[in-house]
Scaffold this motif. Structure first.
Motif, PDB file in Angstrom:
ATOM      1  N   ARG A   8       0.896  -1.145   0.000  1.00 13.73           N
ATOM      2  CA  ARG A   8       0.000   0.000   0.000  1.00 13.73           C
ATOM      3  C   ARG A   8       0.941   1.203   0.000  1.00 13.73           C
ATOM      4  O   ARG A   8       1.994   1.161   0.656  1.00 13.73           O
ATOM      5  CB  ARG A   8      -0.889   0.038   1.243  1.00 13.73           C
ATOM      6  CG  ARG A   8      -1.755  -1.187   1.425  1.00 13.73           C
ATOM      7  CD  ARG A   8      -2.866  -1.215   0.391  1.00 13.73           C
ATOM      8  NE  ARG A   8      -3.657  -2.418   0.524  1.00 13.73           N
ATOM      9  CZ  ARG A   8      -3.965  -3.203  -0.485  1.00 13.73           C
ATOM     10  NH1 ARG A   8      -3.573  -2.914  -1.703  1.00 13.73           N
ATOM     11  NH2 ARG A   8      -4.688  -4.272  -0.304  1.00 13.73           N
ATOM     12  N   PRO A   9       0.639   2.263  -0.723  1.00 15.64           N
ATOM     13  CA  PRO A   9       1.575   3.403  -0.781  1.00 15.64           C
ATOM     14  C   PRO A   9       1.996   3.917   0.598  1.00 15.64           C
ATOM     15  O   PRO A   9       3.151   4.307   0.790  1.00 15.64           O
ATOM     16  CB  PRO A   9       0.794   4.462  -1.553  1.00 15.64           C
ATOM     17  CG  PRO A   9      -0.101   3.672  -2.432  1.00 15.64           C
ATOM     18  CD  PRO A   9      -0.504   2.464  -1.597  1.00 15.64           C
ATOM     19  N   ARG A  10       1.110   3.884   1.556  1.00 16.46           N
ATOM     20  CA  ARG A  10       1.453   4.373   2.903  1.00 16.46           C
ATOM     21  C   ARG A  10       2.424   3.440   3.640  1.00 16.46           C
ATOM     22  O   ARG A  10       2.991   3.803   4.653  1.00 16.46           O
ATOM     23  CB  ARG A  10       0.183   4.598   3.711  1.00 16.46           C
ATOM     24  CG  ARG A  10      -0.589   3.338   4.015  1.00 16.46           C
ATOM     25  CD  ARG A  10      -1.961   3.617   4.632  1.00 16.46           C
ATOM     26  NE  ARG A  10      -2.780   2.431   4.650  1.00 16.46           N
ATOM     27  CZ  ARG A  10      -3.477   1.958   3.626  1.00 16.46           C
ATOM     28  NH1 ARG A  10      -3.468   2.580   2.471  1.00 16.46           N
ATOM     29  NH2 ARG A  10      -4.198   0.859   3.734  1.00 16.46           N
ATOM     30  N   GLN A  11       2.637   2.216   3.127  1.00 17.77           N
ATOM     31  CA  GLN A  11       3.544   1.260   3.763  1.00 17.77           C
ATOM     32  C   GLN A  11       4.984   1.382   3.279  1.00 17.77           C
ATOM     33  O   GLN A  11       5.867   0.732   3.813  1.00 17.77           O
ATOM     34  CB  GLN A  11       3.090  -0.177   3.474  1.00 17.77           C
ATOM     35  CG  GLN A  11       1.770  -0.550   4.073  1.00 17.77           C
ATOM     36  CD  GLN A  11       1.361  -1.939   3.623  1.00 17.77           C
ATOM     37  OE1 GLN A  11       1.400  -2.270   2.451  1.00 17.77           O
ATOM     38  NE2 GLN A  11       0.961  -2.762   4.590  1.00 17.77           N
ATOM     39  N   ARG A  13       8.306   3.878   1.956  1.00 17.84           N
ATOM     40  CA  ARG A  13       8.925   5.188   1.788  1.00 17.84           C
ATOM     41  C   ARG A  13      10.401   4.977   1.512  1.00 17.84           C
ATOM     42  O   ARG A  13      11.025   4.039   2.011  1.00 17.84           O
ATOM     43  CB  ARG A  13       8.720   6.081   2.996  1.00 17.84           C
ATOM     44  CG  ARG A  13       9.569   5.786   4.172  1.00 17.84           C
ATOM     45  CD  ARG A  13       9.358   6.795   5.303  1.00 17.84           C
ATOM     46  NE  ARG A  13      10.029   6.287   6.483  1.00 17.84           N
ATOM     47  CZ  ARG A  13      11.323   6.464   6.723  1.00 17.84           C
ATOM     48  NH1 ARG A  13      12.072   7.166   5.910  1.00 17.84           N
ATOM     49  NH2 ARG A  13      11.880   5.947   7.799  1.00 17.84           N
ATOM     50  N   ASP A  49      -4.698   2.085  -4.743  1.00 20.84           N
ATOM     51  CA  ASP A  49      -4.085   1.898  -3.422  1.00 20.84           C
ATOM     52  C   ASP A  49      -3.052   0.772  -3.405  1.00 20.84           C
ATOM     53  O   ASP A  49      -2.885   0.076  -2.420  1.00 20.84           O
ATOM     54  CB  ASP A  49      -5.149   1.675  -2.337  1.00 20.84           C
ATOM     55  CG  ASP A  49      -4.606   1.944  -0.942  1.00 20.84           C
ATOM     56  OD1 ASP A  49      -3.757   2.845  -0.794  1.00 20.84           O
ATOM     57  OD2 ASP A  49      -5.009   1.244   0.002  1.00 20.84           O
TER      58      ASP A  49
END
Length: 105
Positions: A8-11, A13, A49
């Motif tokens: 998921r993009p939020r997972q 960085r 997502d």
């Protein structure tokens, strides 16, 4: 041959730098290192997502075991894997059909 790890993009960085992005196909954005050209990410509007990262870009790729072989019908004719993982002829993920297959766009 490319091996992708899905997030998921939020997972996910990056710890430094920012990939350069380009889109040759409407709805698909690929990220790469602007210094060396290494492929880094793949995003597709039909897979909302979800963010895919090339396994060779990761520090410890051995930690990610494959779960399936996607686009099996497009493999090189001599490529075989001695496992029992699913062989899927298209995407391994359910895509929003409104976005069609990127190859058909």
């Amino acid at each position: 041959m490319t091996i992708w790890v899905g997030y998921r993009p939020r997972q996910f960085r990056l710890t430094r730098g920012q990939p350069r992005e380009f889109s040759k196909t409407r709805g698909v954005v690929r990220g790469f290192c602007e210094k060396c050209g290494t492929s880094i990410t793949y995003r597709d509007e039909g897979l909302s997502d979800e963010l895919y990262v090339t396994i060779g870009f990761l520090d410890h790729p051995e930690r990610f075991r494959p779960q399936a072989h996607a686009y099996w019908r497009l493999r090189l004719p001599w490529l075989e894997f001695p496992d029992r993982l699913p062989r899927i002829d298209t995407y391994s993920r359910r895509r929003d059909p409104a976005f069609r297959n990127p190859a058909d766009r």
